[in-house]
Design an enzyme around this catalytic site. Sequence first.
Site, PDB file in Angstrom:
ATOM      1  N   ASP A 172      49.857 147.391  17.795  1.00 42.84           N
ATOM      2  CA  ASP A 172      48.110 146.704  17.561  1.00 42.84           C
ATOM      3  C   ASP A 172      48.455 145.856  16.585  1.00 42.84           C
ATOM      4  O   ASP A 172      47.028 144.835  16.851  1.00 42.84           O
ATOM      5  CB  ASP A 172      48.194 148.390  16.373  1.00 42.84           C
ATOM      6  CG  ASP A 172      48.818 149.412  17.401  1.00 42.84           C
ATOM      7  OD1 ASP A 172      47.769 149.906  18.013  1.00 42.84           O
ATOM      8  OD2 ASP A 172      49.808 148.852  17.138  1.00 42.84           O
ATOM      9  N   ASN A 192      52.472 144.107  27.304  1.00 43.46           N
ATOM     10  CA  ASN A 192      54.098 143.705  27.029  1.00 43.46           C
ATOM     11  C   ASN A 192      54.759 143.200  28.612  1.00 43.46           C
ATOM     12  O   ASN A 192      54.482 143.798  29.549  1.00 43.46           O
ATOM     13  CB  ASN A 192      55.179 144.273  25.702  1.00 43.46           C
ATOM     14  CG  ASN A 192      54.952 145.993  25.995  1.00 43.46           C
ATOM     15  OD1 ASN A 192      55.480 146.620  27.717  1.00 43.46           O
ATOM     16  ND2 ASN A 192      55.518 147.252  25.836  1.00 43.46           N
TER      17      ASN A 192
END
Length: 285
Positions: free
Chosen positions: A208, A123
């Site tokens: 995930d 991120n």
Amino acid sequence: LQVLGFEVDTVNSVQFSNHTGYDHWKGQVLNSDELHELYEGLKLNKVNRYDYVLTGYTRDTSFLAMVVDIVQELKQQNSNLVYVCDPVMGDKWNGEGSMYVPKDLLPVYRDKVVPVADIITPNQFEAELLTGRKIYTEKEALEVMDMLHAMGPETVVITSSDLQAPLGNDYLIALGSHRKTKADGTKVTQRIRVESPKVDAVFVGTGDLFAAMLLAWTHKHPNNLKVACEKTVSAMQHVLQRTIKSAKVQAGEGNKPNSAQLELRMVQSKKDIENPEIIVKATVL
């Protein structure tokens, strides 16, 4: 991944009672010796010819270092092996970044793991940690992705950011960059931006899910990061919308859904994962 037709040998880096978005959790963290023992078992059965390795959340530096050794060994078995690394370290809340794994994982990711990875999915906060550079504009994000390419990976996707989206404040930006070396040695970079509608809740496990689907869709569309990201982000949207809708019903009118109610509705979203209707388009930059 199994729903999308992949044969998967799963090694749990942690065995917890529940994910860490809850107030409490109990369980064990796998160390490097335990990982090595499991890998030895696979090797003794000569099933250690893999096409992909995918890693995510881990809390142990020796475990991470062992992952690097294993990936290097597997790449000797199969030089086309693709290592997809989600460098799970932390995130931003209300503009402030913080790490939710031990801080000593950062140098291992930066110096050992990312250099052997082919695809990474940090991120914004994790991309900043890995490069030591803050991102305030899209131009800076692209420069950070170039720095990450220079460290090793051919494909870099910043899965979420707090950059201003052209479509407005209700959208979240993800950015992708795929750098290919042509036969004559020249490098070509394809860059994309994806804007997806924000969902007002804190979900756990989205990273995930993103990394797993990106692996699957880049496998199916190896030279088209735009389509791979559109399918990945569209499937994510379907899952999140279904999850928030169901969570709100469970919480009841006017109540805020809790961690249990916000568990991702994966099984209920099987069809969307297999064949996502494209509801989010990517822009080529």
